[in-house]
Design an enzyme around this catalytic site. Structure first.
Site, PDB file in Angstrom:
ATOM      1  N   HIS A  60      48.092 -64.246  68.938  1.00  0.00           N
ATOM      2  CA  HIS A  60      46.709 -63.947  68.600  1.00  0.00           C
ATOM      3  C   HIS A  60      45.938 -65.232  68.291  1.00  0.00           C
ATOM      4  CE1 HIS A  60      47.379 -59.448  67.407  1.00  0.00           C
ATOM      5  NE2 HIS A  60      47.866 -59.754  68.597  1.00  0.00           N
ATOM      6  N   GLU A  62      43.702 -66.003  65.936  1.00  0.00           N
ATOM      7  CA  GLU A  62      43.613 -66.463  64.558  1.00  0.00           C
ATOM      8  C   GLU A  62      44.860 -67.252  64.153  1.00  0.00           C
ATOM      9  OE1 GLU A  62      41.726 -62.252  64.547  1.00  0.00           O
ATOM     10  OE2 GLU A  62      43.161 -63.415  65.745  1.00  0.00           O
ATOM     11  N   CYS A  85      42.962 -58.246  63.005  1.00  0.00           N
ATOM     12  CA  CYS A  85      43.776 -57.037  62.883  1.00  0.00           C
ATOM     13  C   CYS A  85      44.458 -56.988  61.515  1.00  0.00           C
ATOM     14  CB  CYS A  85      44.800 -56.962  64.007  1.00  0.00           C
ATOM     15  SG  CYS A  85      46.062 -58.259  63.978  1.00  0.00           S
ATOM     16  N   THR A 206      32.771 -50.101 103.350  1.00  0.00           N
ATOM     17  CA  THR A 206      32.803 -51.560 103.252  1.00  0.00           C
ATOM     18  C   THR A 206      34.021 -52.123 103.981  1.00  0.00           C
ATOM     19  OG1 THR A 206      31.617 -51.563 101.142  1.00  0.00           O
ATOM     20  CG2 THR A 206      32.957 -53.497 101.635  1.00  0.00           C
TER      21      THR A 206
END
Length: 344
Positions: A60, A62, A85, A206
């Site tokens: 994470h 932090e 969190c 397409t």
């Protein structure tokens, strides 16, 4: 007493959002969060720690920023783009790391809509005496974390529509093959959008008309090609189509008659959090009318298409002021980019 927001806070929050771009589109199943640790050294603010969610979702942001800051985190401010969190998942809560670091102030752009967090991270920090400033640059943060927000609140991916149109509002001709509308700067921009998208979606028309590979072809970013999705209710796609044979791209999923909502739910179930719709007009019209387009990226050129069987872009729906607000307008070389974002 509410903690004040300074000009420095605004600049640092903006810097965190920019820093997060380096891993944009690469952090599933977790949101791409960025964090900066700032302290004052000899009277001058200094960034002493930086972190962005790791590729694949960990570590994470932090935790990385705090580890880089080390002892300098004591008494410092943590700037983070999303609420830290507070729950135990595959890693301990980020709030634990923040409290253990000696951080005394947290400036967070927005709360986390994940029900496992949703305010509890902020409450834990407050209850331990950490000064908290939130929200800040919330609109920008919500756009940056749009995939995470849609996944947690609507159980579907964030959907954005990219469309290049001629000066007279056409995207091409029904017959006669691909028509080049925009220039090289727009081409590069579109491929950068592909690079940060989990999936790219087109209709079979397409594929039949242009036979695109739907890969990211920016030098050095080829491996960031999104998953390819083709809507083909009539089973018209050729086994020789590039989306099926080009091995440089991700796998191709084909849907054969499901509704727009069913398609998005199926993609969400597979962990896809952002979908880029790139063609054609009928597919764009269907998703717009279903209210499932969150943003529109309109690239307009000075080229005029004179074909009698020209395909009209759904411009009225894309630019409807009751539904979308214009958030950006700038030039891409000779072309003009305008970005519209769904209100509310």
């Amino acid at each position: 007493m509410k903690n004040p927001v300074s000009n420095l806070d605004l600049r640092m929050a903006a810097a965190a959002l920019r820093f997060g771009r380096r891993h944009e589109g690469l952090t599933n199943p977790n949101p791409c969060v960025a964090a900066l640790v700032m302290t004052t050294i000899n009277g001058t603010p200094r960034i002493v720690g930086r972190g962005v969610t790791g590729i694949g979702g960990r570590p994470h942001a932090e935790v990385q920023a705090l580890q880089q800051a080390g002892p300098k985190a004591q008494g410092a401010t943590l700037y983070v783009t999303l609420e830290p969190c507070s729950h135990h998942g595959l890693t301990p809560p980020c709030t634990d790391a923040i409290l253990a670091s000696g951080i005394t102030r947290v400036v967070a752009c927005m709360s986390d809509p994940d029900p496992r967090v949703s305010g509890t991270g902020f409450e834990r920090l407050r209850s331990h005496g950490v000064g908290l400033v939130t929200p800040i640059l919330e609109a920008e943060a919500r756009r940056f974390h749009a995939g995470h927000i849609a996944a947690k609140t609507q159980q579907r991916p964030h959907v954005f529509l990219k469309m290049a149109v001629s000066a007279n509002g056409l995207i091409g001709a029904r017959h006669g093959g691909q028509i080049s509308i925009t220039g090289p700067e727009a081409w590069s921009y579109v491929h950068s959008l592909r690079a940060v998208s989990d999936a790219i979606l087109v209709g079979v028309g397409t594929i039949l008309g242009d036979d695109p590979s739907l890969t990211c072809r920016l030098p050095g970013m080829e491996e960031r090609s999104p998953q390819r999705v083709v809507l083909d209710s009539g089973n018209r796609i050729s086994p020789d189509a590039k989306v099926l044979t080009d091995q440089n791209g991700a796998e191709t999923l084909i849907f054969d008659g499901q509704t727009c909502a069913q398609i998005l739910k199926a993609l969400w179930d597979q962990g896809i959090r952002t979908v880029m719709i790139e063609g054609g007009a009928r597919v764009a019209d269907s998703f717009l009318k279903a209210g499932l387009v969150d943003a529109c990226y309109l690239i307009q050129s000075g080229v005029i298409i004179t074909a009698e069987d020209g395909v009209q872009a759904p411009l009225d729906l894309m630019t409807d002021a009751a539904t979308f607000e214009q958030i950006e307008c700038r030039h891409l070389g000779a072309d003009q980019l305008t970005v519209y974002w769904r209100k509310g």
